[in-house]
Scaffold this motif. Structure first.
Motif, mmCIF file in Angstrom:
data_model
loop_
_atom_site.group_PDB
_atom_site.id
_atom_site.type_symbol
_atom_site.label_atom_id
_atom_site.label_comp_id
_atom_site.label_asym_id
_atom_site.label_seq_id
_atom_site.Cartn_x
_atom_site.Cartn_y
_atom_site.Cartn_z
ATOM 1 N N LEU A 1 0.858 -1.168 0.000
ATOM 2 C CA LEU A 1 0.000 0.000 0.000
ATOM 3 C C LEU A 1 0.901 1.227 0.000
ATOM 4 O O LEU A 1 1.759 1.366 0.885
ATOM 5 N N PHE A 2 0.736 2.080 -0.996
ATOM 6 C CA PHE A 2 1.454 3.342 -1.061
ATOM 7 C C PHE A 2 0.466 4.421 -0.651
ATOM 8 O O PHE A 2 -0.517 4.666 -1.346
ATOM 9 N N ARG A 3 0.712 5.058 0.490
ATOM 10 C CA ARG A 3 -0.213 6.050 1.039
ATOM 11 C C ARG A 3 0.459 7.423 0.975
ATOM 12 O O ARG A 3 1.505 7.640 1.571
ATOM 13 N N TYR A 4 -0.181 8.339 0.249
ATOM 14 C CA TYR A 4 0.339 9.705 0.130
ATOM 15 C C TYR A 4 -0.534 10.636 0.955
ATOM 16 O O TYR A 4 -1.759 10.622 0.827
ATOM 17 N N ASP A 5 0.095 11.454 1.790
ATOM 18 C CA ASP A 5 -0.636 12.396 2.644
ATOM 19 C C ASP A 5 0.107 13.728 2.633
ATOM 20 O O ASP A 5 1.293 13.782 2.950
ATOM 21 N N GLY B 1 -1.426 16.513 4.173
ATOM 22 C CA GLY B 1 -2.086 17.336 5.180
ATOM 23 C C GLY B 1 -3.387 17.939 4.694
ATOM 24 O O GLY B 1 -4.195 18.407 5.482
ATOM 25 N N ILE B 2 -3.596 17.938 3.380
ATOM 26 C CA ILE B 2 -4.822 18.445 2.787
ATOM 27 C C ILE B 2 -5.659 17.282 2.256
ATOM 28 O O ILE B 2 -6.868 17.236 2.410
ATOM 29 N N SER B 3 -4.973 16.340 1.640
ATOM 30 C CA SER B 3 -5.656 15.166 1.103
ATOM 31 C C SER B 3 -4.769 13.935 1.262
ATOM 32 O O SER B 3 -3.558 14.044 1.463
ATOM 33 N N THR B 4 -5.420 12.770 1.189
ATOM 34 C CA THR B 4 -4.726 11.492 1.286
ATOM 35 C C THR B 4 -5.162 10.631 0.118
ATOM 36 O O THR B 4 -6.327 10.641 -0.261
ATOM 37 N N SER B 5 -4.207 9.901 -0.461
ATOM 38 C CA SER B 5 -4.574 8.937 -1.501
ATOM 39 C C SER B 5 -3.847 7.633 -1.222
ATOM 40 O O SER B 5 -2.745 7.609 -0.664
ATOM 41 N N ASN B 6 -4.497 6.531 -1.569
ATOM 42 C CA ASN B 6 -3.942 5.190 -1.369
ATOM 43 C C ASN B 6 -3.853 4.486 -2.715
ATOM 44 O O ASN B 6 -4.769 4.589 -3.535
ATOM 45 N N HIS B 7 -2.743 3.770 -2.917
ATOM 46 C CA HIS B 7 -2.528 3.029 -4.152
ATOM 47 C C HIS B 7 -2.011 1.644 -3.782
ATOM 48 O O HIS B 7 -1.040 1.531 -3.035
ATOM 49 N N ARG B 8 -2.648 0.602 -4.309
ATOM 50 C CA ARG B 8 -2.133 -0.760 -4.121
ATOM 51 C C ARG B 8 -1.185 -1.060 -5.265
ATOM 52 O O ARG B 8 -1.509 -0.824 -6.427
ATOM 53 N N VAL B 9 -0.014 -1.589 -4.909
ATOM 54 C CA VAL B 9 1.022 -1.869 -5.895
ATOM 55 C C VAL B 9 1.461 -3.313 -5.725
ATOM 56 O O VAL B 9 1.740 -3.751 -4.604
ATOM 57 N N VAL B 10 1.516 -4.046 -6.832
ATOM 58 C CA VAL B 10 1.994 -5.420 -6.817
ATOM 59 C C VAL B 10 3.393 -5.446 -7.410
ATOM 60 O O VAL B 10 3.619 -4.939 -8.508
ATOM 61 N N VAL B 11 4.334 -6.021 -6.652
ATOM 62 C CA VAL B 11 5.703 -6.204 -7.133
ATOM 63 C C VAL B 11 5.865 -7.674 -7.460
ATOM 64 O O VAL B 11 5.586 -8.539 -6.622
ATOM 65 N N SER B 12 6.269 -7.956 -8.685
ATOM 66 C CA SER B 12 6.502 -9.343 -9.072
ATOM 67 C C SER B 12 7.879 -9.435 -9.719
ATOM 68 O O SER B 12 8.296 -8.543 -10.440
ATOM 69 N N LYS B 13 8.568 -10.508 -9.399
ATOM 70 C CA LYS B 13 9.928 -10.691 -9.905
ATOM 71 C C LYS B 13 9.974 -11.862 -10.852
ATOM 72 O O LYS B 13 9.228 -12.754 -10.801
#
Length: 70
Positions: A52-56, A58-70
């Motif tokens: 989960l990549f969570r960006y904050d 202080g005004i807004s927050t966004s969440n992004h699910r990221v899959v890492v595959s090798k």
């Protein structure tokens, strides 16, 4: 080949923090993000799995699910 990247477009509002969290809830990394700059995070050092990549800013927050595959 640059490997896998996570890209966060520039945000004009404010500086913020990008927090990378494993699905087990462990904070993997925290990155300071500057306003008005695109951000790219290289993922090749991350073990395979979902994150989960969570960006904050202080005004807004966004969440992004990221899959890492090798």
């Amino acid at each position: 080949n640059f490997g896998q990247l996570f890209e966060l477009p520039a945000n004009e509002d404010a500086d913020g923090v990008l927090t990378v969290v494993s699905m087990a809830g462990q904070v993997i990394e925290q990155i300071t993000i500057r306003a008005n700059l695109d951000t790219r995070v290289r993922l090749e050092s991350y073990p395979s799995g979902m994150y989960l990549f969570r960006y904050d800013n202080g005004i807004s927050t966004s969440n992004h699910r990221v899959v890492v595959s090798k």
